[in-house]
Write an enzyme that holds these catalytic residues in place. Structure first.
Site, PDB file in Angstrom:
ATOM      1  N   CYS A   1       0.990  -1.293   0.156  1.00  0.00           N
ATOM      2  CA  CYS A   1      -0.007   0.007  -0.151  1.00  0.00           C
ATOM      3  C   CYS A   1       0.813   1.175   0.045  1.00  0.00           C
ATOM      4  O   CYS A   1       0.308   2.500  -0.357  1.00  0.00           O
ATOM      5  CB  CYS A   1      -1.091  -0.045   1.240  1.00  0.00           C
TER       6      CYS A   1
ATOM      7  N   HIS B   1      -3.041   7.116   2.714  1.00  0.00           N
ATOM      8  CA  HIS B   1      -3.380   5.688   2.101  1.00  0.00           C
ATOM      9  C   HIS B   1      -4.826   5.447   3.004  1.00  0.00           C
ATOM     10  O   HIS B   1      -4.921   5.688   3.960  1.00  0.00           O
ATOM     11  CB  HIS B   1      -2.299   4.546   2.624  1.00  0.00           C
TER      12      HIS B   1
ATOM     13  N   ASN C   1     -10.306  -0.203   0.525  1.00  0.00           N
ATOM     14  CA  ASN C   1      -8.869   0.027   0.508  1.00  0.00           C
ATOM     15  C   ASN C   1      -8.496  -0.681  -0.843  1.00  0.00           C
ATOM     16  O   ASN C   1      -8.532  -1.804  -1.172  1.00  0.00           O
ATOM     17  CB  ASN C   1      -8.563  -0.963   1.449  1.00  0.00           C
TER      18      ASN C   1
HETATM   19  O1  UT7 Z   1      -3.932  -1.390   3.539  1.00  0.00           O
HETATM   20  C1  UT7 Z   1      -3.071  -1.896   4.906  1.00  0.00           C
HETATM   21  C2  UT7 Z   1      -3.405  -3.122   5.568  1.00  0.00           C
HETATM   22  N1  UT7 Z   1      -4.670  -3.106   6.240  1.00  0.00           N
HETATM   23  C3  UT7 Z   1      -5.000  -2.343   7.100  1.00  0.00           C
HETATM   24  O2  UT7 Z   1      -4.511  -1.255   7.357  1.00  0.00           O
HETATM   25  C4  UT7 Z   1      -6.145  -2.505   8.170  1.00  0.00           C
HETATM   26  C5  UT7 Z   1      -5.928  -2.288   9.464  1.00  0.00           C
HETATM   27  N2  UT7 Z   1      -6.730  -2.692  10.498  1.00  0.00           N
HETATM   28  C6  UT7 Z   1      -8.106  -2.441  10.604  1.00  0.00           C
HETATM   29  O3  UT7 Z   1      -8.644  -1.575   9.542  1.00  0.00           O
HETATM   30  C7  UT7 Z   1      -9.096  -2.844  11.582  1.00  0.00           C
HETATM   31  O4  UT7 Z   1      -8.265  -3.638  12.242  1.00  0.00           O
HETATM   32  C8  UT7 Z   1     -10.342  -3.927  10.824  1.00  0.00           C
HETATM   33  C9  UT7 Z   1     -11.048  -3.138  10.080  1.00  0.00           C
HETATM   34  C10 UT7 Z   1      -9.557  -4.917  10.122  1.00  0.00           C
HETATM   35  C11 UT7 Z   1     -10.808  -4.695  12.004  1.00  0.00           C
HETATM   36  O5  UT7 Z   1     -11.248  -3.843  12.866  1.00  0.00           O
HETATM   37  P1  UT7 Z   1     -11.340  -3.844  14.528  1.00  0.00           P
HETATM   38  O6  UT7 Z   1     -11.971  -2.585  15.227  1.00  0.00           O
HETATM   39  O7  UT7 Z   1      -9.983  -4.138  14.737  1.00  0.00           O
HETATM   40  O8  UT7 Z   1     -12.099  -5.028  14.713  1.00  0.00           O
HETATM   41  P2  UT7 Z   1     -11.454  -6.543  15.326  1.00  0.00           P
HETATM   42  O9  UT7 Z   1     -10.802  -7.338  14.328  1.00  0.00           O
HETATM   43  O10 UT7 Z   1     -11.036  -6.167  16.650  1.00  0.00           O
HETATM   44  O11 UT7 Z   1     -12.966  -7.348  15.623  1.00  0.00           O
HETATM   45  C12 UT7 Z   1     -13.968  -6.893  16.442  1.00  0.00           C
HETATM   46  C13 UT7 Z   1     -15.085  -7.611  16.367  1.00  0.00           C
HETATM   47  C14 UT7 Z   1     -14.762  -9.196  16.439  1.00  0.00           C
HETATM   48  O12 UT7 Z   1     -15.810  -9.791  17.177  1.00  0.00           O
HETATM   49  P3  UT7 Z   1     -15.615 -10.149  18.799  1.00  0.00           P
HETATM   50  O13 UT7 Z   1     -14.341 -11.025  18.952  1.00  0.00           O
HETATM   51  O14 UT7 Z   1     -15.563  -8.945  19.477  1.00  0.00           O
HETATM   52  O15 UT7 Z   1     -16.885 -10.848  18.897  1.00  0.00           O
HETATM   53  C15 UT7 Z   1     -14.867  -9.760  14.960  1.00  0.00           C
HETATM   54  O16 UT7 Z   1     -14.951 -11.009  14.822  1.00  0.00           O
HETATM   55  O17 UT7 Z   1     -15.911  -7.581  15.106  1.00  0.00           O
HETATM   56  C16 UT7 Z   1     -15.922  -8.845  14.419  1.00  0.00           C
HETATM   57  N3  UT7 Z   1     -15.707  -8.623  12.933  1.00  0.00           N
HETATM   58  C17 UT7 Z   1     -16.793  -8.319  12.309  1.00  0.00           C
HETATM   59  N4  UT7 Z   1     -17.977  -8.278  12.442  1.00  0.00           N
HETATM   60  C18 UT7 Z   1     -18.947  -7.856  11.491  1.00  0.00           C
HETATM   61  C19 UT7 Z   1     -14.822  -8.815  12.177  1.00  0.00           C
HETATM   62  N5  UT7 Z   1     -14.913  -8.175  11.026  1.00  0.00           N
HETATM   63  C20 UT7 Z   1     -16.212  -8.154  10.931  1.00  0.00           C
HETATM   64  C21 UT7 Z   1     -17.089  -7.847   9.741  1.00  0.00           C
HETATM   65  N6  UT7 Z   1     -18.485  -7.564  10.203  1.00  0.00           N
HETATM   66  N7  UT7 Z   1     -16.567  -7.699   8.429  1.00  0.00           N
END
Ligand code: UT7
Length: 312
Positions: free
Chosen positions: A113, A237, A267
């Site tokens: 990225c 980004h 993204n």
């Molecule tokens: O381009 C460069 C590379 N990528 C990035 O920069 C990504 C950087 N990271 C992020 O943007 C965020 O970490 C994400 C958007 C990927 C995830 O957001 P988060 O706030 O860190 O969520 P999390 O992974 O901590 O998950 C929170 C909850 C989990 O459920 P529990 O364990 O709290 O019950 C996940 O299972 O949200 C759940 N979850 C979802 N729920 C609905 C994860 N993905 C989804 C989804 N829809 N798509």
């Protein structure tokens, strides 16, 4: 401060995105997710899906040439940032070179990225040693390496391309400073094996991303001989709106100075910075004399920040 005796200015720009719009609602039909979760956690409302990396790059490149008023035969090289090449061999830039009809060298840059800022920096190096005009493109089809049953990645990605024509000028040109970084010991955080799907440790990348964006942006701003208050526009980004907000907050840059297109495109990896840059240009947010901070991070991990003084 970076000493550049023969610099570059952006004289044309263009984008290409697939026609097909996939909304959060569409995704919530096929996977366990909701529009509310995606919007609140990422800022994404919809993304464009389709095409190939070369096709999108060619369309964006042709649009940039048209805007610059340049013919393909006036271009000395194609620098294509992509992490989703059409094939392993040849480089997708070869297809782009042929498709646009540029009679010159062409090569891919893969810094995930951060790729567009890397490509732009490398292009300035080529101008410094004699190239007159270059086409610098970021193009991606992340949808092709996405497991559409994996909600942790599928809701984030989109396809698209953005391009600029960079022309040599005597004197420093637009690029005031650049900072490229990498830490390969973190390569396990974001990866895609041959024939596999995109994997990311979202939480860990989030934490690291804010730190490296802030550090590299501060270094680039200082090297440009500026302070954060001198930055008129930030083109980050587009990985997550919360990362953009956190970076703005820590840098002390008001959020309304950051260009946001993640709501429309998701993204798009190395295409996200040129898509945002072109959006700023097309909506009149970028004026002669403005100081622009480009900053990105991604798989590798890599990161990159650059400060430009627009115009010239
Ligand atoms: O381009 C460069 C590379 N990528 C990035 O920069 C990504 C950087 N990271 C992020 O943007 C965020 O970490 C994400 C958007 C990927 C995830 O957001 P988060 O706030 O860190 O969520 P999390 O992974 O901590 O998950 C929170 C909850 C989990 O459920 P529990 O364990 O709290 O019950 C996940 O299972 O949200 C759940 N979850 C979802 N729920 C609905 C994860 N993905 C989804 C989804 N829809 N798509």
């Amino acid at each position: 401060m970076t000493t550049i005796t023969r610099g570059g200015i952006v004289t044309g720009w263009g984008i290409s995105v697939p026609d097909k719009v996939v909304t959060n609602e569409d995704l919530s039909v096929t996977m366990d997710t909701t529009d509310a979760w995606i919007r609140e956690r990422t800022g994404i409302r919809e993304r464009r899906i389709g095409g190939t990396t070369s096709q999108l790059a060619i369309e964006a490149g042709v649009a940039a040439l048209e805007k610059a008023g340049r013919r393909p035969d006036e271009i000395d090289g194609v620098v294509l940032a992509t992490t989703t090449p059409d094939q392993i061999i040849p480089g997708t830039s070869a297809t782009v070179q042929d498709g646009i009809g540029v009679p010159s060298g062409a090569f891919d840059v893969n810094a995930a990225c951060s790729g567009f800022v890397y490509a732009l920096t490398v292009a300035h190096g080529l101008l410094a040693i004699g190239a007159e005009r270059l086409l610098v493109i970021g193009s991606e089809t992340l949808s092709r390496i996405t497991d559409w049953d994996d909600r942790s990645v599928a809701v984030l990605v989109g396809d698209g391309a953005g391009a600029v024509v960079l022309e040599a000028v005597d004197g420093p040109g637009q690029l005031l400073s650049w900072k490229l970084g990498a830490d390969g010991s973190l390569r396990h955080l974001l990866k895609c094996d041959h024939g596999g799907f995109l994997y990311m440790d979202g939480r860990e990348i989030f934490r690291k991303a804010v730190r490296v964006v802030v550090e590299s942006a501060e270094q680039a701003i200082a090297e440009a001989g500026l302070t954060v208050d001198d930055i008129d526009l930030m083109v980050p980004h587009q990985a997550n709106l919360r990362i953009i907000s956190a970076a703005c907050q820590r840098l002390g840059i008001p959020e309304d100075k950051a260009v946001v297109v993640i709501d429309r495109y998701g993204n798009t990896s190395s295409a996200s910075i040129p898509l945002a840059l072109v959006d700023a240009l097309e909506t009149g947010r970028l004026e002669e004399g403005h100081h622009v901070l480009l900053t990105g991070f991604g798989g590798g991990m890599t990161w990159a920040s650059a400060v430009l003084r627009w115009g010239g």
